[in-house]
Design an enzyme around this catalytic site. Structure first.
Site, PDB file in Angstrom:
ATOM      1  N   VAL A 162      11.509   7.737  -5.687  1.00 42.30           N
ATOM      2  CA  VAL A 162      12.278   6.589  -5.178  1.00 42.30           C
ATOM      3  C   VAL A 162      12.970   5.920  -6.371  1.00 42.30           C
ATOM      4  O   VAL A 162      12.295   5.412  -7.278  1.00 42.30           O
ATOM      5  CB  VAL A 162      11.359   5.569  -4.457  1.00 42.30           C
ATOM      6  CG1 VAL A 162      12.182   4.420  -3.897  1.00 42.30           C
ATOM      7  CG2 VAL A 162      10.561   6.246  -3.352  1.00 42.30           C
ATOM      8  N   HIS A 219       2.635   2.176  -9.948  1.00 41.05           N
ATOM      9  CA  HIS A 219       1.497   2.568  -9.117  1.00 41.05           C
ATOM     10  C   HIS A 219       0.234   1.931  -9.697  1.00 41.05           C
ATOM     11  O   HIS A 219      -0.071   2.147 -10.880  1.00 41.05           O
ATOM     12  CB  HIS A 219       1.300   4.081  -9.129  1.00 41.05           C
ATOM     13  CG  HIS A 219       2.482   4.855  -8.602  1.00 41.05           C
ATOM     14  ND1 HIS A 219       2.489   5.451  -7.372  1.00 41.05           N
ATOM     15  CD2 HIS A 219       3.685   5.134  -9.155  1.00 41.05           C
ATOM     16  CE1 HIS A 219       3.650   6.072  -7.183  1.00 41.05           C
ATOM     17  NE2 HIS A 219       4.405   5.888  -8.251  1.00 41.05           N
ATOM     18  N   ASN A 254       6.677   6.299 -12.847  1.00 44.08           N
ATOM     19  CA  ASN A 254       7.350   7.574 -13.091  1.00 44.08           C
ATOM     20  C   ASN A 254       8.838   7.328 -13.319  1.00 44.08           C
ATOM     21  O   ASN A 254       9.437   6.508 -12.622  1.00 44.08           O
ATOM     22  CB  ASN A 254       7.158   8.501 -11.887  1.00 44.08           C
ATOM     23  CG  ASN A 254       5.690   8.867 -11.696  1.00 44.08           C
ATOM     24  OD1 ASN A 254       4.994   9.147 -12.666  1.00 44.08           O
ATOM     25  ND2 ASN A 254       5.218   8.844 -10.462  1.00 44.08           N
ATOM     26  N   HIS A 302       9.120   1.031  -9.776  1.00 44.27           N
ATOM     27  CA  HIS A 302       7.864   0.629  -9.127  1.00 44.27           C
ATOM     28  C   HIS A 302       6.713   1.118  -9.975  1.00 44.27           C
ATOM     29  O   HIS A 302       6.844   2.090 -10.717  1.00 44.27           O
ATOM     30  CB  HIS A 302       7.764   1.184  -7.712  1.00 44.27           C
ATOM     31  CG  HIS A 302       7.967   2.666  -7.636  1.00 44.27           C
ATOM     32  ND1 HIS A 302       9.225   3.249  -7.669  1.00 44.27           N
ATOM     33  CD2 HIS A 302       7.076   3.690  -7.559  1.00 44.27           C
ATOM     34  CE1 HIS A 302       9.102   4.566  -7.584  1.00 44.27           C
ATOM     35  NE2 HIS A 302       7.810   4.864  -7.528  1.00 44.27           N
ATOM     36  N   ARG A 326       0.849  -1.193   0.000  1.00 45.53           N
ATOM     37  CA  ARG A 326       0.000   0.000   0.000  1.00 45.53           C
ATOM     38  C   ARG A 326       0.888   1.246   0.000  1.00 45.53           C
ATOM     39  O   ARG A 326       1.868   1.295   0.753  1.00 45.53           O
ATOM     40  CB  ARG A 326      -0.863   0.024   1.257  1.00 45.53           C
ATOM     41  CG  ARG A 326      -1.924  -1.029   1.280  1.00 45.53           C
ATOM     42  CD  ARG A 326      -3.118  -0.537   0.503  1.00 45.53           C
ATOM     43  NE  ARG A 326      -4.230  -1.453   0.695  1.00 45.53           N
ATOM     44  CZ  ARG A 326      -5.494  -1.105   0.511  1.00 45.53           C
ATOM     45  NH1 ARG A 326      -5.813   0.113   0.158  1.00 45.53           N
ATOM     46  NH2 ARG A 326      -6.446  -1.987   0.680  1.00 45.53           N
ATOM     47  N   ASP A 327       0.537   2.217  -0.800  1.00 50.76           N
ATOM     48  CA  ASP A 327       1.305   3.467  -0.783  1.00 50.76           C
ATOM     49  C   ASP A 327       1.031   4.192   0.527  1.00 50.76           C
ATOM     50  O   ASP A 327      -0.096   4.229   1.008  1.00 50.76           O
ATOM     51  CB  ASP A 327       0.900   4.346  -1.970  1.00 50.76           C
ATOM     52  CG  ASP A 327       1.921   5.451  -2.204  1.00 50.76           C
ATOM     53  OD1 ASP A 327       2.600   5.399  -3.245  1.00 50.76           O
ATOM     54  OD2 ASP A 327       2.044   6.345  -1.351  1.00 50.76           O
ATOM     55  N   ILE A 328       2.091   4.759   1.093  1.00 47.22           N
ATOM     56  CA  ILE A 328       1.957   5.418   2.401  1.00 47.22           C
ATOM     57  C   ILE A 328       1.133   6.710   2.287  1.00 47.22           C
ATOM     58  O   ILE A 328       0.507   7.147   3.249  1.00 47.22           O
ATOM     59  CB  ILE A 328       3.363   5.701   2.987  1.00 47.22           C
ATOM     60  CG1 ILE A 328       3.286   5.851   4.494  1.00 47.22           C
ATOM     61  CG2 ILE A 328       4.009   6.931   2.350  1.00 47.22           C
ATOM     62  CD1 ILE A 328       4.634   5.785   5.181  1.00 47.22           C
TER      63      ILE A 328
HETATM   64  P1  5GP Z   1       7.259   7.896  -7.130  1.00 49.20           P
HETATM   65  O1  5GP Z   1       7.001   9.295  -6.701  1.00 49.20           O
HETATM   66  O2  5GP Z   1       8.712   7.556  -7.058  1.00 49.20           O
HETATM   67  O3  5GP Z   1       6.640   7.524  -8.426  1.00 49.20           O
HETATM   68  O4  5GP Z   1       6.526   7.001  -6.073  1.00 49.20           O
HETATM   69  C1  5GP Z   1       7.031   6.731  -4.810  1.00 49.20           C
HETATM   70  C2  5GP Z   1       5.868   6.383  -3.965  1.00 49.20           C
HETATM   71  O5  5GP Z   1       6.322   5.739  -2.803  1.00 49.20           O
HETATM   72  C3  5GP Z   1       5.050   7.589  -3.496  1.00 49.20           C
HETATM   73  O6  5GP Z   1       3.722   7.468  -3.941  1.00 49.20           O
HETATM   74  C4  5GP Z   1       5.163   7.548  -1.993  1.00 49.20           C
HETATM   75  O7  5GP Z   1       3.960   7.932  -1.367  1.00 49.20           O
HETATM   76  C5  5GP Z   1       5.531   6.115  -1.736  1.00 49.20           C
HETATM   77  N1  5GP Z   1       6.320   5.952  -0.533  1.00 49.20           N
HETATM   78  C6  5GP Z   1       7.411   6.660  -0.168  1.00 49.20           C
HETATM   79  N2  5GP Z   1       7.900   6.210   0.993  1.00 49.20           N
HETATM   80  C7  5GP Z   1       7.119   5.173   1.371  1.00 49.20           C
HETATM   81  C8  5GP Z   1       7.127   4.301   2.496  1.00 49.20           C
HETATM   82  O8  5GP Z   1       7.939   4.363   3.389  1.00 49.20           O
HETATM   83  N3  5GP Z   1       6.167   3.346   2.536  1.00 49.20           N
HETATM   84  C9  5GP Z   1       5.235   3.235   1.563  1.00 49.20           C
HETATM   85  N4  5GP Z   1       4.324   2.252   1.700  1.00 49.20           N
HETATM   86  N5  5GP Z   1       5.189   4.044   0.483  1.00 49.20           N
HETATM   87  C10 5GP Z   1       6.126   5.013   0.392  1.00 49.20           C
END
Ligand code: 5GP
Length: 332
Positions: free
Chosen positions: A96, A102, A87, A100, A29-31
Site C-alpha cells: 500500500v 506495522h 516496508n 504505515h 487492525r491489520d486485515i
Molecule cells: P505493506 O505490505 O504495505 O507493508 O502492508 C500493508 C498491510 O495492509 C498488509 O499487512 C495488509 O494485510 C493490510 N491491509 C491491506 N488491505 C487492508 C484493508 O482493507 N484493511 C486492513 N485493515 N488492512 C489491510
C-alpha cells in the site's frame, strides 16, 4: 493519484477496526494479521513511504512511535516485546503506497528476517548497525515530539509525587458509616456489593451508586474533600475505603484488560489516554466523593496518569491502590 485503501479507511469509505485515532494518525487492525497483535499505524497525511518523508514530516513520524508505544501498552505487549516495522517499495514488500507502520507482538516474533524466503547477504554487523540507527533516530524523534507536545506523556516515574497515606490520617477521608461505632476499624464494614470480587462486570456498565449514608453521629469520621491530594494506599486501606463509601473507583488499565476482569463498580479510564479523555472524566467523575484508582500494580503508572489529570481539575482526595489488579486477584 488514486486513493489508497488507507485513505478510504480514514474517510470511512471502508470499514476497519480502529484502535487509535487523532487528527494526524489512525491505527487499525491489520486485515490479515501476521501476529497475535498486528496493528497498522498510519499517518493521515499522504506520504507514499519512508522514501518520500521530508523534514516537515519529522514530528509526525516521531509521534507514530509514541502511538506505537501506547498501543503496545494498551495490548499488554509492552513488557513481553513487540516490533514496529515499515516496508518501503517493492523489495521490502510494500503493498500500500501510503506510509504505515506495522506494530507486531503478542507472541515470539523470531528474527527480523524470518518469514522471508531469500537469504540475505549483508553482514550481520551492518544489519545490527542499521537497525540501531533506525531505532536511535525513531527514539530521538519520539522524545523530541513528546518534549514539544503540550500533552506530553511523562517518561519516568519520579515525575509523580508518591506519598503514602498515613494510617492515622485515614479516618478524615472516610465517609461516615451509619451502623458502626467509631471505634470499629473501617475494614470490618464491607457491604456485599462493594467488596464482591467482580471479575465479570461488563464493560461500559456504570458503577452502582455508592452506599448512601443515612446519618452520622458527631464522633464518626467525616469525608473531607481535599482537592489535589493524591496518596498511595495499601490493600487494607483500599478495602477500608470500599467498605466506607461513597467512592468513585477508576480502573486505569487498558480496555482489553478491563474487559477481562475488574474490581466491582470500577469505571474504565485508560491512563494512557487520560489527557484525551479529560472531557469524559469531567462529565463522569463526581467531586463529592473520594476517588480510588488502580491499574496492574507493580511498576504500573497508569493510575498516576489519571490522578495527575484529575488533580489538575481540583478533584480529590485521590487514592491510588498500588497493589492494583495483581494484588487484588491474589487476595481473593
Ligand atoms: P505493506 O505490505 O504495505 O507493508 O502492508 C500493508 C498491510 O495492509 C498488509 O499487512 C495488509 O494485510 C493490510 N491491509 C491491506 N488491505 C487492508 C484493508 O482493507 N484493511 C486492513 N485493515 N488492512 C489491510
Amino acid at each position: 493519484m488514486a486513493q489508497t485503501i488507507f485513505e478510504r479507511i480514514i474517510q470511512r469509505e471502508i470499514p476497519a477496526t480502529i484502535e487509535y485515532e487523532d487528527d494526524e494518525i489512525i491505527a487499525i487492525r491489520d486485515i490479515a494479521p501476521s501476529a497475535q497483535v498486528h496493528v497498522l499505524i498510519i499517518p493521515k497525511r499522504v506520504i507514499a513511504s519512508v522514501d518520500a518523508v521530508t523534514g516537515p514530516d519529522a514530528e509526525l513520524i516521531g509521534k507514530v512511535f509514541i502511538v506505537a508505544r501506547d498501543l503496545a501498552r494498551k495490548f499488554g505487549i509492552d513488557a513481553s516485546g513487540y516490533r514496529v516495522v515499515t516496508n518501503t517499495n517493492a523489495d521490502a514488500g510494500q503493498t500500500v503506497p501510503h506510509i504505515h507502520f506495522h506494530l507486531l507482538g503478542g507472541e515470539p516474533l523470531g528474527r527480523m528476517n524470518s518469514g522471508t524466503e531469500r537469504s540475505h547477504t549483508a553482514p550481520k554487523s551492518g544489519i545490527v548497525r542499521d537497525a540501531g540507527l533506525i531505532v536511535a533516530c525513531a527514539l530521538g524523534l519520539a522524545i523530541t515530539f513528546n518534549a514539544m507536545n503540550p500533552k506530553s506523556i511523562p517518561w519516568i516515574k519520579k515525575d509523580y509525587e508518591r506519598i503514602t497515606l498515613d494510617s492515622s490520617e485515614i479516618n478524615k477521608y472516610l465517609a461516615p458509616t451509619p451502623q458502626t461505632p467509631t471505634t470499629a476499624p473501617a475494614q470490618t464494614l464491607p457491604s456485599a456489593e462493594q467488596t464482591a470480587p467482580a471479575t465479570t462486570q461488563p464493560v461500559g456498565q456504570t458503577p452502582q451508586p455508592a452506599q448512601q449514608v443515612q446519618q452520622s453521629t458527631p464522633e464518626q469520621p467525616k469525608f473531607v474533600p481535599a482537592p489535589g491530594i493524591v496518596r498511595e494506599i495499601t490493600y487494607a486501606q483500599f478495602k477500608a475505603f470500599l467498605a466506607a463509601g461513597p467512592y468513585y473507583l477508576i480502573d486505569a488499565r487498558g480496555a482489553e484488560k478491563y474487559a477481562e476482569g475488574h474490581i466491582a463498580n470500577a469505571v474504565n479510564f485508560y491512563g494512557g489516554e487520560a489527557e484525551a479523555r479529560i472531557p469524559d472524566m469531567l462529565q463522569s467523575v463526581p467531586k463529592d466523593r473520594v476517588i480510588l484508582i488502580y491499574c496492574d500494580g507493580g511498576e504500573c503508572e497508569l493510575s498516576h496518569h489519571v490522578a495527575d489529570v484529575l488533580k489538575r481539575f481540583a478533584y480529590g482526595p485521590i487514592f491510588i491502590y498500588t497493589g492494583g489488579w495483581a494484588e487484588w486477584t491474589t487476595k481473593k
